[in-house]
Scaffold this motif. Sequence first.
Motif, PDB file in Angstrom:
ATOM      1  N   GLU A 243       0.859  -1.186   0.000  1.00 45.38           N
ATOM      2  CA  GLU A 243       0.000   0.000   0.000  1.00 45.38           C
ATOM      3  C   GLU A 243       0.891   1.229   0.000  1.00 45.38           C
ATOM      4  O   GLU A 243       1.790   1.351   0.830  1.00 45.38           O
ATOM      5  CB  GLU A 243      -0.925  -0.008   1.227  1.00 45.38           C
ATOM      6  N   LYS A 244       0.643   2.126  -0.933  1.00 45.95           N
ATOM      7  CA  LYS A 244       1.536   3.281  -1.092  1.00 45.95           C
ATOM      8  C   LYS A 244       1.464   4.236   0.087  1.00 45.95           C
ATOM      9  O   LYS A 244       2.410   4.959   0.369  1.00 45.95           O
ATOM     10  CB  LYS A 244       1.228   4.017  -2.403  1.00 45.95           C
ATOM     11  N   ASN A 245       0.320   4.257   0.780  1.00 49.54           N
ATOM     12  CA  ASN A 245       0.138   5.158   1.906  1.00 49.54           C
ATOM     13  C   ASN A 245      -0.313   4.315   3.093  1.00 49.54           C
ATOM     14  O   ASN A 245       0.183   3.219   3.291  1.00 49.54           O
ATOM     15  CB  ASN A 245      -0.879   6.242   1.498  1.00 49.54           C
ATOM     16  N   GLU A 246      -1.300   4.774   3.799  1.00 46.02           N
ATOM     17  CA  GLU A 246      -1.907   3.983   4.870  1.00 46.02           C
ATOM     18  C   GLU A 246      -3.027   3.157   4.222  1.00 46.02           C
ATOM     19  O   GLU A 246      -3.569   3.562   3.180  1.00 46.02           O
ATOM     20  CB  GLU A 246      -2.463   4.958   5.927  1.00 46.02           C
ATOM     21  N   LEU A 247      -3.389   2.025   4.804  1.00 47.98           N
ATOM     22  CA  LEU A 247      -4.526   1.265   4.285  1.00 47.98           C
ATOM     23  C   LEU A 247      -5.731   2.195   4.180  1.00 47.98           C
ATOM     24  O   LEU A 247      -5.897   3.096   5.014  1.00 47.98           O
ATOM     25  CB  LEU A 247      -4.873   0.095   5.217  1.00 47.98           C
ATOM     26  N   THR A 248      -6.545   1.996   3.193  1.00 49.43           N
ATOM     27  CA  THR A 248      -7.802   2.741   2.932  1.00 49.43           C
ATOM     28  C   THR A 248      -7.595   4.113   2.283  1.00 49.43           C
ATOM     29  O   THR A 248      -8.565   4.847   2.056  1.00 49.43           O
ATOM     30  CB  THR A 248      -8.705   2.953   4.195  1.00 49.43           C
ATOM     31  N   ALA A 249      -6.339   4.483   1.936  1.00 50.07           N
ATOM     32  CA  ALA A 249      -6.066   5.857   1.482  1.00 50.07           C
ATOM     33  C   ALA A 249      -6.736   6.227   0.158  1.00 50.07           C
ATOM     34  O   ALA A 249      -6.837   7.406  -0.175  1.00 50.07           O
ATOM     35  CB  ALA A 249      -4.557   6.059   1.340  1.00 50.07           C
ATOM     36  N   GLY A 250      -7.228   5.233  -0.608  1.00 49.28           N
ATOM     37  CA  GLY A 250      -7.836   5.518  -1.912  1.00 49.28           C
ATOM     38  C   GLY A 250      -9.290   5.939  -1.774  1.00 49.28           C
ATOM     39  O   GLY A 250      -9.583   6.981  -1.178  1.00 49.28           O
ATOM     40  N   SER A 251     -10.201   5.145  -2.323  1.00 43.47           N
ATOM     41  CA  SER A 251     -11.635   5.478  -2.209  1.00 43.47           C
ATOM     42  C   SER A 251     -12.225   4.976  -0.897  1.00 43.47           C
ATOM     43  O   SER A 251     -13.278   5.436  -0.472  1.00 43.47           O
ATOM     44  CB  SER A 251     -12.436   4.819  -3.343  1.00 43.47           C
ATOM     45  N   THR A 252     -11.545   4.006  -0.271  1.00 46.98           N
ATOM     46  CA  THR A 252     -12.205   3.298   0.821  1.00 46.98           C
ATOM     47  C   THR A 252     -12.474   4.186   2.034  1.00 46.98           C
ATOM     48  O   THR A 252     -13.556   4.121   2.628  1.00 46.98           O
ATOM     49  CB  THR A 252     -11.367   2.058   1.207  1.00 46.98           C
ATOM     50  N   TRP A 253     -11.508   5.049   2.378  1.00 47.28           N
ATOM     51  CA  TRP A 253     -11.653   5.785   3.650  1.00 47.28           C
ATOM     52  C   TRP A 253     -12.888   6.668   3.683  1.00 47.28           C
ATOM     53  O   TRP A 253     -13.498   6.873   4.712  1.00 47.28           O
ATOM     54  CB  TRP A 253     -10.391   6.623   3.934  1.00 47.28           C
TER      55      TRP A 253
ATOM     56  N   GLN B 185      -4.534  16.086 -15.217  1.00 47.58           N
ATOM     57  CA  GLN B 185      -3.962  14.750 -15.014  1.00 47.58           C
ATOM     58  C   GLN B 185      -4.157  14.290 -13.576  1.00 47.58           C
ATOM     59  O   GLN B 185      -4.141  15.113 -12.649  1.00 47.58           O
ATOM     60  CB  GLN B 185      -2.461  14.777 -15.314  1.00 47.58           C
ATOM     61  N   MET B 186      -4.299  13.007 -13.384  1.00 43.69           N
ATOM     62  CA  MET B 186      -4.401  12.471 -12.025  1.00 43.69           C
ATOM     63  C   MET B 186      -3.068  12.653 -11.307  1.00 43.69           C
ATOM     64  O   MET B 186      -2.021  12.318 -11.872  1.00 43.69           O
ATOM     65  CB  MET B 186      -4.755  10.983 -12.078  1.00 43.69           C
ATOM     66  N   PRO B 187      -3.069  13.205 -10.096  1.00 44.66           N
ATOM     67  CA  PRO B 187      -1.786  13.358  -9.396  1.00 44.66           C
ATOM     68  C   PRO B 187      -1.178  12.002  -9.067  1.00 44.66           C
ATOM     69  O   PRO B 187      -1.877  10.994  -9.019  1.00 44.66           O
ATOM     70  CB  PRO B 187      -2.166  14.091  -8.105  1.00 44.66           C
ATOM     71  N   ASP B 188       0.131  12.010  -8.810  1.00 38.40           N
ATOM     72  CA  ASP B 188       0.783  10.748  -8.448  1.00 38.40           C
ATOM     73  C   ASP B 188       0.222  10.205  -7.149  1.00 38.40           C
ATOM     74  O   ASP B 188       0.153   8.996  -6.950  1.00 38.40           O
ATOM     75  CB  ASP B 188       2.301  10.970  -8.277  1.00 38.40           C
ATOM     76  N   ASP B 189      -0.128  11.108  -6.273  1.00 36.48           N
ATOM     77  CA  ASP B 189      -0.611  10.661  -4.979  1.00 36.48           C
ATOM     78  C   ASP B 189      -1.788  11.535  -4.540  1.00 36.48           C
ATOM     79  O   ASP B 189      -1.631  12.745  -4.366  1.00 36.48           O
ATOM     80  CB  ASP B 189       0.519  10.745  -3.937  1.00 36.48           C
ATOM     81  N   PHE B 190      -2.925  10.929  -4.400  1.00 37.27           N
ATOM     82  CA  PHE B 190      -4.134  11.650  -3.980  1.00 37.27           C
ATOM     83  C   PHE B 190      -4.631  11.068  -2.642  1.00 37.27           C
ATOM     84  O   PHE B 190      -5.782  11.191  -2.275  1.00 37.27           O
ATOM     85  CB  PHE B 190      -5.210  11.503  -5.065  1.00 37.27           C
ATOM     86  N   SER B 191      -3.711  10.408  -1.927  1.00 32.24           N
ATOM     87  CA  SER B 191      -4.112   9.687  -0.704  1.00 32.24           C
ATOM     88  C   SER B 191      -4.880  10.596   0.246  1.00 32.24           C
ATOM     89  O   SER B 191      -4.445  11.712   0.542  1.00 32.24           O
ATOM     90  CB  SER B 191      -2.868   9.175   0.028  1.00 32.24           C
TER      91      SER B 191
END
Length: 814
Positions: free
Chosen positions: A38-48, A290-296
Amino acid sequence: MSSFPTTARVVIIGGGVVGASSLYHLAKAGWTDCVLLEKNELTAGSTWHAAGNCPSFSTSWAIMNMQRYSLQLYAGLADAVDYPMNYHVTGSVRLAHSTNRMMEFERARGMGRYQGLGIEMMSVSDIKDRYPFIETHDLAGGLWDPDDGDIDPAQLTQALAKGARDLGARIERFCPATGISRENGEWIVQTDKGDIRCEFVVNAAGYYAQRVGEWFRPYGGRTVPMAVMSHQYFMTGEIPELVENTRQNGKLPLLRDVDTSYYLRQEKHGFNLGPYERNCRAHWVTPDDQMPDDFSFQLYPDDLDRLEWYIEDAMARVPLLGASGVGRVINGPIPYAPDGLPLVGPMPGVPNAFEACVFTFGITQGGGAGKVLAEWITEGQTEWDMWAIDPRRYTDYTDHDHCVAKARETYGHEYSMHFPHHEWPAGRGKKLATVHDRQVAAGAQFGAFNGWERPVWYAKDGDDTSLEGTETWARSGPWEPRVREECEAVRDTAGIIAITGFSRYLVKGPGARDWVDSLTASRLPKPGKISLAYFPDSRGRILTEMSVMVHSDDEVGFITAAGAQWHDFEILSRQAPDGIEITDNTLQAECLLVTGPGSRDMLAPLADGHDLSAPWLTVSPAGTVAGQQCAMVRVSFAGELGWEIHCDPATAPAIWDAVTAAGARPFGMYALDSLRLEKGYRAWKGDLSTDYSLLQGGLDRFTRFDKDFPGKAALEKEQQQGLTKRFAVMTLDNPGDCDAPYMATVWKDGEIVGEVTSGGWGYRVGKSIALGLVRPDLGAAGTAVDIDIFGQMFAATVQGDGALWDPTNQRLRA
Ligand SMILES: Cc1cc2nc3c(=O)[nH]c(=O)nc-3n(C[C@H](O)[C@H](O)[C@H](O)COP(=O)(O)OP(=O)(O)OC[C@H]3O[C@@H](n4cnc5c(N)ncnc54)[C@H](O)[C@@H]3O)c2cc1C
């Protein structure tokens, strides 16, 4: 924690609910040597930021299976992994504004009942009883989904992660995968902390899935078909009436006004309102955005103006919603595949790589998705047929524009009904037949088949061809008289249909015939003939059906459904031994089916070098029609005398012109579907799926036990133990306005005894037909059963398992 892992059996890229569930299910299957990155913390994408709603309702059998499993899993997960969670099973009320909507609910209720769910229909007063704050004056009724509720998505993910870790799997947080490569049949997943060598990789990267998917292109992959939409909900402040109501009655059930297109949920002592708006917005779809590299853990700016109409409508429906202002707004990224369903299964074209991504309802589907993904990896097959979410259902037509147009359409119609004659208009026109202009001129109304535009029916001047005209579950509509005429033309004289996009492959190499023979349960035809071959999996279930032509011991040709293009190609290529070469020649030929009792007389003056008196199932490889080189294959899915003319697409217009000038009437896919039902011919992924074994599917005569093939032992065992269900052709005794839809239930003496796998009207036999499976003791011709069609029981008669029209194939053999 021990040092960074350098090897693993499986590496999962992405730690949202789906990645965590996949890891948990792999570990539960005994595959504990697995790592999730996981690139960040768990759930950092859509889940949180998900609202956490968990319906079981679906009008797709496969999705309902997946959601049902999720909810059963979630109910026991906290105890199973010792991780307490907020999970409120409140039930939900779905509102219907129309009879059509009530019919949709009835269908879901029927499927739910078959799956053991307690879904029930509601009268308007039932709705008021369950939901006292609602205005009901304009409603037709509703649906009660007792298992619906809401779960804390972050706690759910952490619980799955804990369960996986406890079993020995590993999770590396703050550890982005940065690339992949392949060496000696193994994947190497790169990270800043080091490389991990593994056997299998899973793309579970949520809305980043397209970016991760690009890494696989050098290894045979394609661009992941998806677009990212913005999805919003907002919470209100505390509402005193809700405090009081909760004290007295508990939390309100979740409310979905699907005709208006929003859900409304009690959140603490306020509300949470989430619309799926028509004027929706895709993000990160233009070069300047453009989508950023990290949108966590980030959100889009609030955009409540878009929701204004929905908010007003919801306040009129539940006036209490207006008692408190808008509090927190969540506007987050949500990925959409063109049809709004996720991608779970083998990554097309890439060995040992899988996808579990692009979820629009990942919280309610995550549990089931993990099970399905783990089965794919550990067993190579899934308990339920999961074609609905198989990544291979999309092929090369899903370019960026298509994905964005479809994502907008699907999001804006998230809760819309999917009527059987409604051909969704967005993202169309991707692949056109060379006879397209001629079809248009003849009045064709089109549907998309693996991106190919094919006529579904031909309108005449004055016919209603509007989209609104198709918003019905009924058989009748503007198309109906024309489909009848088309079927009658095929019955009485002859019709022509371009089966554009038929998938076709050539298998070449020493021993090609014997190798193909080892994969199929069926007997291969002699050179010069064509026949159907069935390919079982190791359980003897129906993996696919293809038409086979053996050109020589070293060369075999295949024709299969347009939608099966990448699926069936992989079935062959995945297992091909050294020296066997498989090519996809789909684009190299057009197929014009000319069929009907008059077809020989029409074709005779046009054909040269083809023997039109050669028997049924003969392949005539060379000759001409209308002066154009072509092969002629004497088969007809319509069940009449006829020939498939296989030609260079460039020459198809000349042949089309000559054949139509000779009197063949163009007919469309709706007519072809009706004609094949009368013959009991199975449709791919309707009647033919991995939910059924070859024997259950009534394919005994295509199953040769005197040779070896995959799944033979399982089928022999099934034969000894007796079948649990069996293919049957049924007809309705007194049909109503609608034919039986997929997964309509079959009843006997108050019990469900089977299901319909496809249904429709047969114009030659004048009957409403249902193909399906029933308890084996009910398979005899003449057995009376009932079929639940949109909530109404219809008396039906089992007709055995043969054709209703021309059962001895005299017309085909004429
Ligand atoms: C506002 C809103 C409300 C929603 N409400 C609901 C709801 O009520 N019910 C429901 O079922 N669904 C809901 N959804 C949808 C739900 O949020 C998603 O379907 C679900 O979270 C998807 O989970 P996932 O694991 O597939 O993806 P994600 O949660 O996005 O996880 C993907 C993960 O991959 C990681 N990742 C990406 N690239 C890499 C890399 N290179 N290396 C390592 N890690 C990487 C990301 O950091 C991310 O954590 C909602 C969505 C939104 C936007």
